[in-house]
Motif scaffolding. Sequence first.
Motif, PDB file in Angstrom:
ATOM      1  N   GLY A 149      45.728  10.960  59.563  1.00 42.84           N
ATOM      2  CA  GLY A 149      45.045  11.042  58.287  1.00 42.84           C
ATOM      3  C   GLY A 149      45.189  12.420  57.678  1.00 42.84           C
ATOM      4  O   GLY A 149      45.791  13.324  58.258  1.00 42.84           O
ATOM      5  N   GLY A 150      44.602  12.588  56.490  1.00 38.22           N
ATOM      6  CA  GLY A 150      44.830  13.801  55.722  1.00 38.22           C
ATOM      7  C   GLY A 150      43.706  14.811  55.704  1.00 38.22           C
ATOM      8  O   GLY A 150      43.793  15.807  54.973  1.00 38.22           O
ATOM      9  N   ILE A 255      39.800  -4.249  49.572  1.00 40.53           N
ATOM     10  CA  ILE A 255      39.093  -3.082  50.086  1.00 40.53           C
ATOM     11  C   ILE A 255      39.969  -2.305  51.058  1.00 40.53           C
ATOM     12  O   ILE A 255      40.714  -2.892  51.853  1.00 40.53           O
ATOM     13  CB  ILE A 255      37.762  -3.490  50.757  1.00 40.53           C
ATOM     14  CG1 ILE A 255      36.934  -2.252  51.106  1.00 40.53           C
ATOM     15  CG2 ILE A 255      37.999  -4.374  51.980  1.00 40.53           C
ATOM     16  CD1 ILE A 255      35.497  -2.568  51.463  1.00 40.53           C
ATOM     17  N   TYR A 256      39.894  -0.985  50.960  1.00 41.92           N
ATOM     18  CA  TYR A 256      40.661  -0.097  51.832  1.00 41.92           C
ATOM     19  C   TYR A 256      39.778   1.066  52.271  1.00 41.92           C
ATOM     20  O   TYR A 256      38.990   1.585  51.472  1.00 41.92           O
ATOM     21  CB  TYR A 256      41.869   0.501  51.092  1.00 41.92           C
ATOM     22  CG  TYR A 256      42.873  -0.499  50.588  1.00 41.92           C
ATOM     23  CD1 TYR A 256      43.973  -0.855  51.353  1.00 41.92           C
ATOM     24  CD2 TYR A 256      42.722  -1.080  49.328  1.00 41.92           C
ATOM     25  CE1 TYR A 256      44.906  -1.771  50.880  1.00 41.92           C
ATOM     26  CE2 TYR A 256      43.650  -1.996  48.851  1.00 41.92           C
ATOM     27  CZ  TYR A 256      44.737  -2.335  49.633  1.00 41.92           C
ATOM     28  OH  TYR A 256      45.656  -3.243  49.164  1.00 41.92           O
ATOM     29  N   LEU A 257      39.900   1.487  53.527  1.00 42.51           N
ATOM     30  CA  LEU A 257      39.377   2.790  53.903  1.00 42.51           C
ATOM     31  C   LEU A 257      40.359   3.831  53.389  1.00 42.51           C
ATOM     32  O   LEU A 257      41.572   3.674  53.532  1.00 42.51           O
ATOM     33  CB  LEU A 257      39.213   2.916  55.418  1.00 42.51           C
ATOM     34  CG  LEU A 257      37.835   2.472  55.948  1.00 42.51           C
ATOM     35  CD1 LEU A 257      37.707   0.965  55.919  1.00 42.51           C
ATOM     36  CD2 LEU A 257      37.586   3.027  57.338  1.00 42.51           C
ATOM     37  N   ARG A 258      39.845   4.872  52.794  1.00 46.80           N
ATOM     38  CA  ARG A 258      40.719   5.826  52.120  1.00 46.80           C
ATOM     39  C   ARG A 258      41.638   6.576  53.076  1.00 46.80           C
ATOM     40  O   ARG A 258      42.809   6.786  52.771  1.00 46.80           O
ATOM     41  CB  ARG A 258      39.881   6.842  51.346  1.00 46.80           C
ATOM     42  CG  ARG A 258      39.337   6.300  50.042  1.00 46.80           C
ATOM     43  CD  ARG A 258      38.672   7.419  49.294  1.00 46.80           C
ATOM     44  NE  ARG A 258      38.450   7.046  47.906  1.00 46.80           N
ATOM     45  CZ  ARG A 258      38.626   7.863  46.890  1.00 46.80           C
ATOM     46  NH1 ARG A 258      39.055   9.080  47.103  1.00 46.80           N
ATOM     47  NH2 ARG A 258      38.379   7.474  45.661  1.00 46.80           N
ATOM     48  N   ASP A 259      41.113   7.021  54.193  1.00 46.74           N
ATOM     49  CA  ASP A 259      41.888   7.879  55.087  1.00 46.74           C
ATOM     50  C   ASP A 259      42.361   7.085  56.292  1.00 46.74           C
ATOM     51  O   ASP A 259      41.556   6.481  57.008  1.00 46.74           O
ATOM     52  CB  ASP A 259      41.036   9.068  55.536  1.00 46.74           C
ATOM     53  CG  ASP A 259      41.819  10.034  56.392  1.00 46.74           C
ATOM     54  OD1 ASP A 259      42.672  10.756  55.839  1.00 46.74           O
ATOM     55  OD2 ASP A 259      41.590  10.061  57.614  1.00 46.74           O
ATOM     56  N   GLY A 287      47.676   0.450  52.765  1.00 52.28           N
ATOM     57  CA  GLY A 287      46.642   1.361  52.288  1.00 52.28           C
ATOM     58  C   GLY A 287      47.131   2.794  52.196  1.00 52.28           C
ATOM     59  O   GLY A 287      46.764   3.539  51.278  1.00 52.28           O
ATOM     60  N   PHE A 288      47.970   3.192  53.144  1.00 54.18           N
ATOM     61  CA  PHE A 288      48.536   4.541  53.136  1.00 54.18           C
ATOM     62  C   PHE A 288      49.392   4.751  51.892  1.00 54.18           C
ATOM     63  O   PHE A 288      49.269   5.765  51.189  1.00 54.18           O
ATOM     64  CB  PHE A 288      49.371   4.735  54.403  1.00 54.18           C
ATOM     65  CG  PHE A 288      50.047   6.074  54.512  1.00 54.18           C
ATOM     66  CD1 PHE A 288      49.320   7.212  54.808  1.00 54.18           C
ATOM     67  CD2 PHE A 288      51.419   6.189  54.337  1.00 54.18           C
ATOM     68  CE1 PHE A 288      49.942   8.452  54.923  1.00 54.18           C
ATOM     69  CE2 PHE A 288      52.050   7.418  54.450  1.00 54.18           C
ATOM     70  CZ  PHE A 288      51.308   8.550  54.743  1.00 54.18           C
TER      71      PHE A 288
END
Length: 387
Positions: A149-150, A255-259, A287-288
């Motif tokens: 993740g970022g 729906i997506y988790l951001r990271d 999502g990425f």
Amino acid sequence: MITRLVLDELVELLSEFPALAIVGPRQVGKTTLVKLLQKHIDAEIIYIDLENPRHEIKLSDPVLFFENNEDKCIVLDEIQRRKDLFPILRAMIDQNRKPARFILLGSASPELIRDSSESLAGRIFYKELRPFHLLELPKGSDEKLLLRGGFPNSFLAKSDKMSELWREGFIQTYVEKDLPLLGLPVSPSESRKLLRMLAHLHGQVLNYTTLSKSLGVSSPTVKKYIQFLEHAFLIELLEPYSGNSAKRIVKSPKIYLRDTGILNYLLGISNYNDLLSNPNAGNLWEGFVLQQIKTILPYNATICFYRTNHGAELDIIVTFPNQKKIGVEIKLSASPSLSRGNYEAMKDLGITHLYVIIPTEDTYLLKENVQVMGLMHFIKNIKQMVT
């Protein structure tokens, strides 16, 4: 130190607005970014951390403090903890509207956005700081960014194990401290349960009824929780296409988790091989790619997905200010193929160019007006695609 994509834009905004708010989740790099901005500001910077009692005592008389430091740039970190300051900031700015008087840093909350937009309208500009982006990182960072993740501390950790431990601590602190402080009316155990459920729904069309039954709460309550997590920048909803269409289209968001690093931790993914073999790998890659695209789009471009009840679908549709549309299909494969539904979606929407994003650097035509390319090539050239 990694230079952020938003730096030049923030410098320009500070030359115009008396107040600039940089918002985003904790540990995303807001304070570090202010240090990078310092050399572009023609004034001394005073940093106030509103979670530090030694700092906060300086604001026991905020009017006096602001007036005595009128010639300086005052940074107020974790501003959502002192919503009472917004009317005072408005008065100070109206007395002297010179640019770059205040920089507000905030862990995202609906209350922060609402209160400051009411009291500082026309005086402030909001800019979200997202986690690290591929264009900010050295070449060949894609697998590492996808896994870790970022968030800076996660991405820059000395090992995958240390990165995973950081993410464990981040989630624990968020559910036990930060989310309750921001106002989410859910116990830490329920917050963790909700996040794990959403991780398994990543990339899927959101069904509030099914989710409410699993959580044992009403659908309106689930919608409230989802909206809160979205404003807290932990999840993101991708809305369905809402333009003219003769077909019956899906009307619920995805729906997506951001990271992806946070997502991987919640899914129990510890290394890149685990990631590739996970049943959710395709949605994780989707999502990425979505986050990489959204970060670099102009503010007046719109992004959505398209799906009909008869199987026509595209992962992403980007509409630019000139009303030109491009379609994006995301495949975790070096040799992708498209479905009949993808071509039907192109026909339905009048899309003349479809880009298929894959995890390698190959670039080739799959069919007339359908081009396969790697993610880095796409994000580097997206602006030229609409001219």
